[in-house]
Design a protein around this motif. Structure first.
Motif, PDB file in Angstrom:
ATOM      1  N   THR A 406       2.782  10.110  13.805  1.00  0.00           N
ATOM      2  CA  THR A 406       1.399   9.782  13.430  1.00  0.00           C
ATOM      3  C   THR A 406       1.115  10.227  12.001  1.00  0.00           C
ATOM      4  O   THR A 406       0.512   9.490  11.197  1.00  0.00           O
ATOM      5  CB  THR A 406       0.431  10.458  14.409  1.00  0.00           C
ATOM      6  N   ASN A 408       3.267  10.686   9.682  1.00  0.00           N
ATOM      7  CA  ASN A 408       4.066   9.890   8.745  1.00  0.00           C
ATOM      8  C   ASN A 408       3.368   8.577   8.410  1.00  0.00           C
ATOM      9  O   ASN A 408       3.411   8.111   7.264  1.00  0.00           O
ATOM     10  CB  ASN A 408       5.445   9.603   9.329  1.00  0.00           C
ATOM     11  N   GLU A 409       2.755   7.957   9.437  1.00  0.00           N
ATOM     12  CA  GLU A 409       2.034   6.718   9.162  1.00  0.00           C
ATOM     13  C   GLU A 409       0.888   6.954   8.178  1.00  0.00           C
ATOM     14  O   GLU A 409       0.674   6.171   7.247  1.00  0.00           O
ATOM     15  CB  GLU A 409       1.495   6.143  10.477  1.00  0.00           C
ATOM     16  N   THR A 410       0.143   8.066   8.422  1.00  0.00           N
ATOM     17  CA  THR A 410      -0.962   8.396   7.514  1.00  0.00           C
ATOM     18  C   THR A 410      -0.444   8.663   6.104  1.00  0.00           C
ATOM     19  O   THR A 410      -0.992   8.164   5.107  1.00  0.00           O
ATOM     20  CB  THR A 410      -1.723   9.612   8.045  1.00  0.00           C
ATOM     21  N   GLU A 412       2.396   7.689   4.812  1.00  0.00           N
ATOM     22  CA  GLU A 412       2.956   6.477   4.229  1.00  0.00           C
ATOM     23  C   GLU A 412       1.865   5.615   3.610  1.00  0.00           C
ATOM     24  O   GLU A 412       2.035   5.051   2.519  1.00  0.00           O
ATOM     25  CB  GLU A 412       3.706   5.690   5.290  1.00  0.00           C
ATOM     26  N   HIS A 413       0.720   5.528   4.329  1.00  0.00           N
ATOM     27  CA  HIS A 413      -0.404   4.757   3.793  1.00  0.00           C
ATOM     28  C   HIS A 413      -0.912   5.372   2.492  1.00  0.00           C
ATOM     29  O   HIS A 413      -1.166   4.671   1.503  1.00  0.00           O
ATOM     30  CB  HIS A 413      -1.520   4.701   4.843  1.00  0.00           C
ATOM     31  N   GLN A 414      -1.047   6.726   2.510  1.00  0.00           N
ATOM     32  CA  GLN A 414      -1.516   7.410   1.303  1.00  0.00           C
ATOM     33  C   GLN A 414      -0.509   7.266   0.159  1.00  0.00           C
ATOM     34  O   GLN A 414      -0.882   7.078  -1.003  1.00  0.00           O
ATOM     35  CB  GLN A 414      -1.758   8.884   1.608  1.00  0.00           C
ATOM     36  N   ASN A 416       1.607   4.818  -0.301  1.00  0.00           N
ATOM     37  CA  ASN A 416       1.543   3.448  -0.826  1.00  0.00           C
ATOM     38  C   ASN A 416       0.387   3.298  -1.806  1.00  0.00           C
ATOM     39  O   ASN A 416       0.516   2.642  -2.854  1.00  0.00           O
ATOM     40  CB  ASN A 416       1.406   2.454   0.313  1.00  0.00           C
ATOM     41  N   GLU A 417      -0.785   3.895  -1.434  1.00  0.00           N
ATOM     42  CA  GLU A 417      -1.933   3.819  -2.336  1.00  0.00           C
ATOM     43  C   GLU A 417      -1.637   4.538  -3.643  1.00  0.00           C
ATOM     44  O   GLU A 417      -1.912   4.010  -4.737  1.00  0.00           O
ATOM     45  CB  GLU A 417      -3.161   4.426  -1.658  1.00  0.00           C
ATOM     46  N   ARG A 418      -1.070   5.752  -3.533  1.00  0.00           N
ATOM     47  CA  ARG A 418      -0.752   6.514  -4.748  1.00  0.00           C
ATOM     48  C   ARG A 418       0.335   5.808  -5.575  1.00  0.00           C
ATOM     49  O   ARG A 418       0.294   5.824  -6.811  1.00  0.00           O
ATOM     50  CB  ARG A 418      -0.279   7.927  -4.377  1.00  0.00           C
TER      51      ARG A 418
END
Length: 694
Positions: A406, A408-410, A412-414, A416-418
């Protein structure tokens, strides 16, 4: 009744040969006592033949048994009993290479208790020796009951082969085990040393199995070399093994003992046997030092270091059995009167002697095997404990994996944004960097343009002037052509045409000069391809020096500077990216002129701005360009920063701080050269470019 042996110390010997010596009535009192050893009987060893005589008598008890006479000899003989020939072998032939071993059984006809005489006419064949201490019994004579004499010989042979084979097999197995332990863990060098030591014991006992079958002295000497070298190597390796196992430094005593083993083997091999049993001294020293080092290891208190000492318990046990067996043998001999017939007890005593000698390697090997077994069991228990802990934590790990998934998903999203933000920043940075580099190029291009404008004005002036003169000459030629043929002057026409041709050549020359200057400016403004091409470095440096100087004068008309050049004529044509090196030179010259102009404004007294430019060939491998000025100089506090990107001392808007940084990269990375700077504040600065000759 058992075996009856004729004692060695009752025989008498005389070298030479005489048939009268077989007569029982012959007076042999002047003969010397001698045993049957070839090495100890120096007269026999020298003469290679001689006679042995022995007087004996049998007891009444012995007459009750039917005996056979057993003769085991090395060589050739004739046996006489009371002057009668009872046994004979072939005469020794010096050229015969066959075996000299003989084993004979003949009937024994003595049936009374009177004194009888055995006379043995003996000879042997000498052969080359490779071991100076080689010895052999000339003969052995004894009586055995006729009904079991052959059986006893078979039993003796089987016992000897069995004992040798058993010990060779035992040490062979130990050698293989230690080698396998070393292969499993190559860090334990002690197993490799013990594998070699037990292999030496294997070779020694393996050779002992054939010791009774060597038919020549040469074979016997080679066998002795193998056995003696094996036992010396084995004991030396055992001592090295205990030092290695206990991790003790080799002391002077260790080297002394090893040297004594080497000397012992060399002495016996090349000189002869040690007198009075001194053969065992080096081995006794090995035993003493082994006990000493083992005791020192025991005192350390670590169970690991106690293993060598614990291995000595087997030695003490074997020594105790040896003492007990000797006592039992003495008691049995006293009660039964078996004497030399106590074969079984003697064999048991021999076994215990070997046990004492070999208890150290066997005990140390078994102790190391036991230690290895304990280590393996301990590792197995630890493995089981680890497996239990692994099973216990598996459920916790699964739960953590879910939480981590869980997170890691969060993340990974952050990320990608960075990452998107960083990519955007990177693109912006690259664009800004490209703009700055372009600005630096345009700044240098501006300097170049001013110089080019001044440089191109001269050839354009020449073109204009010669064009105007050529127009006048054409008008004059036209007038001359319009005259009547009688009034025309051919020589004047030719002169005008010659002047026109000369003017046109000068116009062409100065036009090509202007074209060359324009091409240089265009090449400087374009992006460099980095392609290497043959370049005249002196011409390149001189051209950019003039362009930079005229550019400075175009910006500051009142500025004047003395240009001093010293271009070496030895400089070869170099493969360079001429456009890039020109940009470097233009930047260095521009900085020098800027420093000179600044100093000229700040100094009131007489001051003559000067630039020195020189080229030199160094050791036929590198070319050196020196650019020196007598300007303001660079403070020592910032001289280390001049090659850093965006570092500049010029006022805002006059410099990007990329000129020297780009120049440094062009010289060092693009041409594998060097760019160095030295400066004295208030006196001037010198840049040195070094380029390899390719």
């Amino acid at each position: 009744m058992g075996q009856l042996f004729f004692k060695d110390d009752h025989w008498k010997f005389m070298s030479g040969d005489s048939s009268a010596w077989a007569n029982p009535s012959y007076d042999d009192r002047h003969w010397k006592k001698a045993n049957s050893s070839l090495r100890d009987n120096k007269a026999l060893w020298k003469a290679k033949k001689g006679w042995f005589r022995l007087k004996f008598n049998l007891s009444k008890k012995s007459l009750k048994t039917d005996y056979s006479l057993i003769i085991k000899q090395f060589g050739y003989s004739e046996l006489y009993l009371d002057g009668k020939l009872v046994a004979t072998t072939n005469t020794s032939d010096p050229q015969d290479s066959a075996s000299q071993l003989r084993l004979m059984q003949i009937p024994f006809t003595v049936q009374d208790t009177n004194t009888h005489v055995l006379a043995l006419r003996y000879s042997f064949r000498s052969s080359p020796l490779y071991y100076a201490s080689t010895d052999e019994d000339a003969f052995k004579l004894w009586l055995e009951p006729s009904h079991q004499s052959m059986l006893n010989q078979l039993v003796n042979t089987a016992w000897n082969a069995g004992v040798g084979g058993m010990l060779a097999g035992l040490f062979g197995i130990l050698s293989l085990l230690h080698f396998l332990f070393f292969r499993a863990n190559s860090n334990q060098k002690v197993h490799l040393i013990l594998s070699f030591a037990t292999l030496c014991f294997t070779v020694m006992f393996g050779l002992s199995m054939v010791d009774g079958f060597t038919g020549t002295l040469t074979q016997k000497s080679l066998l002795d070399v193998g056995q003696i070298s094996s036992i010396h190597l084995a004991f030396g390796s055992l001592l090295a093994a205990v030092y290695t196992y206990l991790k003790r430094r080799h002391s002077w005593l260790f080297y002394f003992i090893i040297t004594s083993l080497v000397v012992s083997f060399g002495y016996q091999c090349f000189i002869g046997p040690f007198p009075n049993g001194q053969f065992f001294i080096p081995f006794f020293l090995v035993l003493i030092d082994y006990i000493r080092v083992s005791w020192l290891g025991k005192r350390q208190g670590d169970s690991h270091n106690k293993l060598p000492w614990n291995s000595l318990r087997f030695s003490f046990f074997a020594l105790l059995l040896l003492i007990l067996s000797g006592i039992i043998m003495g008691i049995v001999q006293g009660l039964t009167g078996l004497g030399d017939n106590a074969f079984i007890l003697a064999f048991v005593l021999l076994i215990f002697v070997f046990s004492v000698m070999l208890s150290i390697p066997i005990g140390l090997s078994l102790s190391l095997v036991q230690d290895y077994t304990h280590t393996y069991k301990s590792m197995q228990l630890n493995l089981e404990e680890v497996q239990k802990l692994s099973a216990k934590t598996l459920a916790q790990e699964q739960e953590k994996q879910q939480i981590l998934a869980t997170q890691n998903e969060t993340l990974e999203h952050q990320v990608n944004e960075r990452t998107a933000e960083l990519n955007q920043s990177l693109e912006t940075l690259k664009a800004t960097q490209a703009q700055l580099i372009q600005k630096e190029k345009m700044a240098s291009l501006g300097e170049l343009t001013a110089g080019v404008a001044h440089e191109i004005q001269n050839p354009l002036n020449f073109v204009n002037n010669f064009s105007e003169v050529s127009v006048d000459l054409l008008d004059e030629l036209q007038e001359e052509r319009e005259k009547s043929p009688e009034q025309q002057d051919p020589e004047l026409e030719q002169e005008i045409l010659a002047d026109l041709r000369q003017n046109l050549q000068k116009i062409t020359h100065h036009g090509q000069r202007a074209s060359s200057i324009v091409r240089s400016m265009l090449a400087h403004s374009r992006t460099s391809s980095g392609q290497m091409e043959p370049t005249n470095l002196n011409a390149l440096a001189d051209e950019y020096l003039r362009l930079a100087y005229h550019g400075q004068r175009a910006t500051h008309p009142t500025f004047n500077c003395q240009l001093i050049t010293d271009f070496s004529t030895d400089i070869p044509t170099l493969n360079l990216a001429a456009q890039d090196i020109g940009r470097v030179l233009l930047n260095l010259f521009g900085n020098a002129f800027y420093a000179l102009h600044q100093k000229q404004q700040f100094i009131a007294e007489a001051y003559e701005p000067t630039i020195w430019v020189s080229t030199t060939l160094k050791d036929l491998k590198t070319v050196e360009i020196r650019i020196r000025d007598n300007g303001l100089g660079i403070p020592q506090a910032i001289i280390q920063k001049v090659f850093q990107p965006f570092f500049t001392t010029k006022p805002t808007g006059e410099g990007t701080g990329l000129g020297l940084s780009l120049s440094y990269d062009i010289v060092t990375k693009g041409h594998q050269g060097t760019l160095d700077v030295t400066s004295t504040e208030g006196e001037g600065t010198e840049f040195v470019i070094t380029l390899p000759v390719k």
